[in-house]
Design a protein around this motif. Sequence first.
Motif, short mmCIF file in Angstrom:
data_model
loop_
_atom_site.label_atom_id
_atom_site.label_comp_id
_atom_site.label_asym_id
_atom_site.label_seq_id
_atom_site.Cartn_x
_atom_site.Cartn_y
_atom_site.Cartn_z
N PRO A 199 6.62 38.64 -11.11
CA PRO A 199 7.47 37.48 -11.23
C PRO A 199 8.96 37.89 -11.10
O PRO A 199 9.10 39.02 -11.55
N GLN A 200 9.73 36.88 -11.11
CA GLN A 200 11.38 37.25 -10.92
C GLN A 200 11.87 37.01 -12.20
O GLN A 200 13.24 36.89 -12.28
N GLY B 50 14.58 39.92 2.40
CA GLY B 50 13.39 39.20 1.95
C GLY B 50 13.18 38.99 0.51
O GLY B 50 12.50 38.10 0.01
N TYR B 51 13.82 39.70 -0.47
CA TYR B 51 13.63 39.70 -1.76
C TYR B 51 14.88 38.92 -2.60
O TYR B 51 15.19 39.10 -3.55
N SER C 220 8.31 40.33 -6.76
CA SER C 220 7.68 39.74 -5.67
C SER C 220 8.87 38.78 -4.84
O SER C 220 9.95 38.38 -5.40
N CYS C 221 8.44 38.42 -3.82
CA CYS C 221 9.20 37.65 -2.99
C CYS C 221 9.42 36.46 -3.79
O CYS C 221 8.49 35.66 -3.89
N GLU D 110 4.67 37.21 -2.74
CA GLU D 110 3.88 38.06 -1.91
C GLU D 110 4.79 39.35 -2.07
O GLU D 110 5.90 39.44 -2.26
N ILE D 111 4.04 40.31 -1.81
CA ILE D 111 4.45 41.87 -1.74
C ILE D 111 5.08 41.89 -0.43
O ILE D 111 4.18 42.19 0.63
N LEU D 112 5.98 42.29 0.03
CA LEU D 112 6.90 42.30 1.24
C LEU D 112 6.96 43.96 1.57
O LEU D 112 7.22 44.30 2.74
#
Length: 320
Positions: free
Chosen positions: A181-182, A206-207, A239-240, A251-253
Amino acid sequence: MKTFFNVEDLGDLKAALAEAQEVKANRFGYQELGKNKTLLMIFFNNSLRTRLSTQKAAMNLGMNVIVLDVNAGAWKLETERGVIMDGDKSEHLLEAIPVMGSFCDLIGVRSFAGLKDRDYDYAETIVNQFVKYSGRPVFAMETATVHPLQAFADLITIEEHKKVARPKVVLTWAPHCRALPQAVPNSFAQWMNAADVDFVVTHPEGYELDPKFVGNAKVEYNQKKALEGADFVYAKNWSCPGVKDPAQYGEILSKDMSWTIDEEHMSWTNDGCFMHCLPVRRGLIVTDDVIESKNSLVIPEAANREISAEVVIKRMLESL
């Protein structure tokens, strides 16, 4: 103080930092505040530092402490409205919350992001139900989007170890094998924006963190450029966040190992200190030589979790 989720909840940040140093110098000096008061700590997710530090802080203040592991020692709780409860969840959160509130004076909640529904996570659906229905002051022990006790401890640590009045602090993304998580980077960004530091965020495309947290921080996609001259390097995977494309939320970019913090990365800094909230995956986030170096602050940083929690709980007790 009735709730604690964001840096604004503390008010004057310099005053809060000064209070943190007072508490650290005299951890048992305010026990009358917590006498005959009870803290209920509710965990929907695993914990080590948060559980130990928050319980220790409450005990320092003379409180009784009840710890509830929702997924291990209680009925499974339904959190959605309008569902037919014919599955494995025996009790609804809307009945459980006021019952919990009747047994305590303060509530701490830990509930991670599901990383499937951005709107649900960023609305802080679970913790806001505690605020609405418990009838008690509520503080975050990490939620879907924030971890303010960690960020407060991070800032205390930076204040204690800075060598210049306004240090350069860099939050850098690092690779991980799981989608995380962020909450930690969100809060760290929010608190650094409120502090007197030169703050830079660096991550692959993307992050991008949610604008309400990244604020006016400088965003630099070139990690080496971001780390140049840094006094503190805070490495963390996330993750994104789904800011540019909500469909990619969680998602994992990228798993680009060139972002792993090693001695070469730290050589770009101003003899910078390494920071991480822990637990950390060695070899992915950071190499052994960096986390074990004299410039690693991960242990003092973790120890300051007791202090950040004590200041927050102290202020909540004072507001009862």
